[in-house]
Motif scaffolding. Structure first.
Motif, PDB file in Angstrom:
ATOM      1  N   GLY A 196       0.786  -1.080  -0.159  1.00  0.00           N
ATOM      2  CA  GLY A 196       0.012  -0.057  -0.130  1.00  0.00           C
ATOM      3  C   GLY A 196       0.819   1.338  -0.107  1.00  0.00           C
ATOM      4  N   PRO A 197       0.169   2.386  -0.451  1.00  0.00           N
ATOM      5  CA  PRO A 197       0.803   3.795  -0.302  1.00  0.00           C
ATOM      6  C   PRO A 197       1.476   4.210   0.942  1.00  0.00           C
ATOM      7  N   ALA A 198       0.980   3.407   2.064  1.00  0.00           N
ATOM      8  CA  ALA A 198       1.563   3.734   3.329  1.00  0.00           C
ATOM      9  C   ALA A 198       2.344   2.447   3.923  1.00  0.00           C
ATOM     10  N   GLY A 199       2.941   1.891   3.053  1.00  0.00           N
ATOM     11  CA  GLY A 199       3.446   0.649   3.591  1.00  0.00           C
ATOM     12  C   GLY A 199       5.088   0.330   3.475  1.00  0.00           C
ATOM     13  N   LEU A 200       5.378  -0.696   3.532  1.00  0.00           N
ATOM     14  CA  LEU A 200       6.897  -1.029   3.862  1.00  0.00           C
ATOM     15  C   LEU A 200       7.566  -0.686   2.287  1.00  0.00           C
ATOM     16  N   GLY A 201       6.648  -0.778   1.272  1.00  0.00           N
ATOM     17  CA  GLY A 201       7.240  -0.654  -0.223  1.00  0.00           C
ATOM     18  C   GLY A 201       7.989   0.733  -0.290  1.00  0.00           C
ATOM     19  N   TRP A 202       7.968   1.511   0.719  1.00  0.00           N
ATOM     20  CA  TRP A 202       8.613   2.982   0.471  1.00  0.00           C
ATOM     21  C   TRP A 202      10.256   2.618   0.794  1.00  0.00           C
ATOM     22  N   ALA A 203      10.610   1.367   1.156  1.00  0.00           N
ATOM     23  CA  ALA A 203      11.978   1.034   1.255  1.00  0.00           C
ATOM     24  C   ALA A 203      12.686   0.861  -0.024  1.00  0.00           C
ATOM     25  N   LEU A 204      11.817   0.538  -0.991  1.00  0.00           N
ATOM     26  CA  LEU A 204      12.711   0.453  -2.508  1.00  0.00           C
ATOM     27  C   LEU A 204      13.059   1.846  -2.996  1.00  0.00           C
ATOM     28  N   GLY A 205      12.388   2.850  -2.693  1.00  0.00           N
ATOM     29  CA  GLY A 205      12.669   4.175  -3.099  1.00  0.00           C
ATOM     30  C   GLY A 205      14.112   4.474  -2.930  1.00  0.00           C
ATOM     31  N   TYR A 206      14.794   4.223  -1.785  1.00  0.00           N
ATOM     32  CA  TYR A 206      16.114   4.603  -1.533  1.00  0.00           C
ATOM     33  C   TYR A 206      17.207   4.449  -2.617  1.00  0.00           C
ATOM     34  N   PHE A 207      17.177   3.271  -3.069  1.00  0.00           N
ATOM     35  CA  PHE A 207      18.052   2.865  -4.280  1.00  0.00           C
ATOM     36  C   PHE A 207      18.137   3.707  -5.391  1.00  0.00           C
ATOM     37  N   GLY A 208      17.137   4.456  -5.687  1.00  0.00           N
ATOM     38  CA  GLY A 208      16.903   5.374  -6.913  1.00  0.00           C
ATOM     39  C   GLY A 208      16.919   6.967  -6.509  1.00  0.00           C
ATOM     40  N   MET A 209      17.320   7.344  -5.501  1.00  0.00           N
ATOM     41  CA  MET A 209      17.155   8.840  -4.922  1.00  0.00           C
ATOM     42  C   MET A 209      18.553   9.506  -5.429  1.00  0.00           C
ATOM     43  N   PRO A 210      18.581  10.209  -6.351  1.00  0.00           N
ATOM     44  CA  PRO A 210      19.754  11.177  -6.804  1.00  0.00           C
ATOM     45  C   PRO A 210      20.510  11.817  -5.855  1.00  0.00           C
ATOM     46  N   HIS A 211      19.623  12.711  -5.026  1.00  0.00           N
ATOM     47  CA  HIS A 211      20.040  13.589  -3.864  1.00  0.00           C
ATOM     48  C   HIS A 211      20.846  12.762  -2.894  1.00  0.00           C
ATOM     49  N   ILE A 212      20.448  11.385  -2.569  1.00  0.00           N
ATOM     50  CA  ILE A 212      21.052  10.875  -1.633  1.00  0.00           C
ATOM     51  C   ILE A 212      22.336  10.126  -2.193  1.00  0.00           C
ATOM     52  N   LEU A 213      22.002   9.247  -3.342  1.00  0.00           N
ATOM     53  CA  LEU A 213      23.058   8.595  -4.079  1.00  0.00           C
ATOM     54  C   LEU A 213      24.446   9.584  -4.248  1.00  0.00           C
ATOM     55  N   ILE A 214      24.286  10.946  -4.563  1.00  0.00           N
ATOM     56  CA  ILE A 214      25.313  11.872  -4.881  1.00  0.00           C
ATOM     57  C   ILE A 214      26.269  12.008  -3.720  1.00  0.00           C
ATOM     58  N   ARG A 215      25.403  12.024  -2.549  1.00  0.00           N
ATOM     59  CA  ARG A 215      26.322  11.811  -1.086  1.00  0.00           C
ATOM     60  C   ARG A 215      27.262  10.858  -1.013  1.00  0.00           C
ATOM     61  N   PHE A 216      26.948   9.813  -1.285  1.00  0.00           N
ATOM     62  CA  PHE A 216      27.650   8.438  -1.432  1.00  0.00           C
ATOM     63  C   PHE A 216      28.939   8.642  -2.233  1.00  0.00           C
ATOM     64  N   MET A 217      28.699   9.209  -3.418  1.00  0.00           N
ATOM     65  CA  MET A 217      29.657   9.451  -4.311  1.00  0.00           C
ATOM     66  C   MET A 217      30.857  10.638  -3.746  1.00  0.00           C
ATOM     67  N   ALA A 218      30.440  11.546  -2.914  1.00  0.00           N
ATOM     68  CA  ALA A 218      31.261  12.461  -2.405  1.00  0.00           C
ATOM     69  C   ALA A 218      32.094  12.042  -1.338  1.00  0.00           C
ATOM     70  N   ILE A 219      31.776  10.984  -0.608  1.00  0.00           N
ATOM     71  CA  ILE A 219      32.317  10.709   0.579  1.00  0.00           C
ATOM     72  C   ILE A 219      33.958  10.473   0.252  1.00  0.00           C
ATOM     73  N   LYS A 220      34.874  10.855   1.195  1.00  0.00           N
ATOM     74  CA  LYS A 220      36.494  11.200   0.845  1.00  0.00           C
ATOM     75  C   LYS A 220      36.903   9.654   0.700  1.00  0.00           C
ATOM     76  N   SER A 221      36.546   8.625   1.556  1.00  0.00           N
ATOM     77  CA  SER A 221      37.177   7.464   1.751  1.00  0.00           C
ATOM     78  C   SER A 221      36.202   6.245   2.168  1.00  0.00           C
ATOM     79  N   ASP A 222      36.667   5.208   1.783  1.00  0.00           N
ATOM     80  CA  ASP A 222      35.972   3.896   2.414  1.00  0.00           C
ATOM     81  C   ASP A 222      35.830   3.849   3.823  1.00  0.00           C
TER      82      ASP A 222
END
Length: 526
Positions: A254-280
């Protein structure tokens, strides 16, 4: 203007002035990597709080508490889904995406990563993904602007239904966000997000605790006194707003369910932070900080929605203002001497922090998609850094204007705007990111097909009228969403994943060079 209003206004001016100052102090960038990725130099705390602050937006302090306030704890499955998605994203995607974007020709944006990952010489993926970013970020940014407009209208005007106050609030929020995003670029956005992430956390933790103490800890009694017929059901994770038991379908799909978890893998504004971290090493620290922040903030937001139902002296559901739960709670708590009112003003800045931390990130990612990916990547490949940056800044202004007009529609809902943008990004980009990072055989045709299907399916599911029916309660049924009650993200993600895999398997496998790059990501230390 009353004394209390003036004091709150002072708190807002001080806060916004600080954010603009940070933008000005970080206004010197020598190239696109500095402006769009901060030179890949983010530390653990900045990366973690910037990622999560840009993630949650005004939705955390307005949309989620409002949903809980109206429907009860059964709406908290969204929060649980987001926590699951956050954990998976940091553990599965963050470290590998950072390394892969460096190996893949030092990709600065998500569209350029797609292009470099598949050696897409025609730039098809770059163009498709850039268009998707522009479309959904216009909607997503509009949700932040709506939150800002409602905040200003209810604090400094006569209410969100006062059109003049709403429009003025919308303009103020848009202008402030634009100024420091244009000035500072990625570093300014991340540093302000760090401060805003801390302020959001303090505010969302403090307000429900104070409200709970005010009702003497008797939550069920307070709910009953405010007209909640079944307080126990209201506090149950397995009941909906009508008191009926939630079905497995509602909890998962449902629109208020656990399915929201899937969205994280495609959020450009979050993914770009991963790309900018300076080291492992910083990635490992960041994920612990981020997960703790999310547990505390989502838990407190849900708690606020529950407590406010028994604490507030007005019925926000009857007034159609359920998303004002946090604002009204602060105004009711901090209504005393000037010092208390000023503290309340600082806490209200928590909403402004949530709004600004997301909108600035979205505008910056949009700017990078237009200038780095479309203009310099396709239209004028020999463009100078200066020209490309100028085009990016113009794109920020244009998208902000589009978002402004979307936010002007009558009684816009923060929750609905975020729900759609989240679903669109998650379906279009999520499967492609995961397959790109973890499947060597994944190829260009599969990526293009999956991305287009994910994008198209969310639009069709939510907005294309395919039926002319009414349900048992007389509500119109026009779309697949209305017919099935299933969130477009779940459907779009599944369809995109299946199509991407099938198309990949029936087409030519990637070149040896692409496979070597994939293997290099497994072994290289960066």
């Amino acid at each position: 203007m009353s004394t209390n209003t003036i004091v709150v206004l002072v708190a807002f001016v001080v806060y916004m002035g600080m954010m603009i100052l940070i933008g000005a102090l970080n206004s010197k960038q020598s190239n696109n990597e500095d402006y769009f990725l901060g030179g890949r130099g983010l530390g653990s705390w900045t990366a973690a709080l910037s990622a999560q602050a840009s993630d949650m937006s005004g939705w955390l302090l307005m949309g989620l508490p409002g949903a809980i306030y109206a429907a009860g704890t059964g709406s908290a499955w969204i929060a649980i889904g987001l926590l699951i998605g956050t954990v998976l994203n940091w553990f599965l995607v963050a470290r590998r995406l950072r390394k892969y974007t460096i190996v893949a020709n030092n990709s600065l944006t998500i569209p350029s990563f797609f292009e470099n990952r598949f050696h897409d010489k025609k730039g098809v993926l770059k163009i498709v993904s850039s268009i998707i970013i522009i479309v959904f970020f216009a909607v997503y940014t509009a949700s932040a602007f709506v939150s800002g407009a409602k905040l200003f209208a209810n604090v400094f005007g006569t209410g969100a239904d006062d059109n003049t106050a709403y429009v003025v609030g919308l303009a103020v929020a848009a202008v402030v966000i634009l100024i420091y995003t244009l000035l500072g670029g990625f570093k300014a956005v991340c540093y302000t997000d760090f401060i805003q992430g801390l302020l959001m956390l303090v505010a969302i933790l403090a307000v429900p605790i104070i409200a709970y103490i005010s009702i003497s800890g008797d939550l069920q009694g307070a709910l009953s006194a405010k007209g909640v017929a079944d307080p126990a059901g209201f506090l149950s994770l397995f009941k909906n707003d009508t008191g009926s038991n939630l079905t497995v379908k509602e909890i998962i799909l449902g629109p208020a369910g656990l399915g929201w978890a899937l969205g994280y893998f495609g959020m450009p504004h979050i993914l770009i932070r991963f790309m900018a971290i300076k080291s492992d090493k910083e990635v490992k620290k960041s994920r612990v900080i981020a997960i703790v922040w999310v547990i505390l903030s989502l838990g407190a937001a849900c708690f606020l929605g529950v407590v406010a139902r028994g604490f507030l002296n007005e019925d926000l559901i009857a007034n159609g203002k359920k998303e004002l739960v946090f604002i009204k709670s602060i105004l009711q708590i901090f209504d005393g001497n000037i010092f208390l009112v000023f503290i309340g003003g600082i806490f209200l800045c928590g909403i402004l922090a949530a709004i600004m931390s997301t909108a600035d990130s979205q505008l910056l990612v949009t700017a990078s998609a237009v200038s780095e990916d479309m203009f310099k990547g396709v239209i004028k490949k020999d463009a100078s850094e200066k020209t490309s940056l100028l085009v990016g800044r113009i794109a920020v202004v244009v998208v902000a204007i589009i978002a402004f007009f979307i936010a002007l529609k009558p009684n816009p809902s923060v929750m609905e705007l975020v729900e759609y943008a989240w679903g669109g990004f998650g379906a279009a980009f999520g499967p492609i990111i995961l397959l790109s990072l973890f499947w060597k055989r994944f190829n260009l045709p599969g990526a293009v097909a999956g991305m287009i299907v994910g994008f198209a399916s969310t639009v069709i599911w939510d907005y294309i009228p395919l039926f002319n029916m009414v349900d048992a309660e007389g509500n119109a049924i026009r779309t697949l969403k209305q017919l099935t009650g299933v969130y477009c993200l779940v459907v779009g993600f599944a369809l995109a994943l299946v199509v991407a895999v099938i198309v990949t398997l029936i087409t030519k496998k990637p070149s040896a060079e692409i496979e070597e790059e994939f293997d290099k990501v497994n072994t290289v230390e960066i």
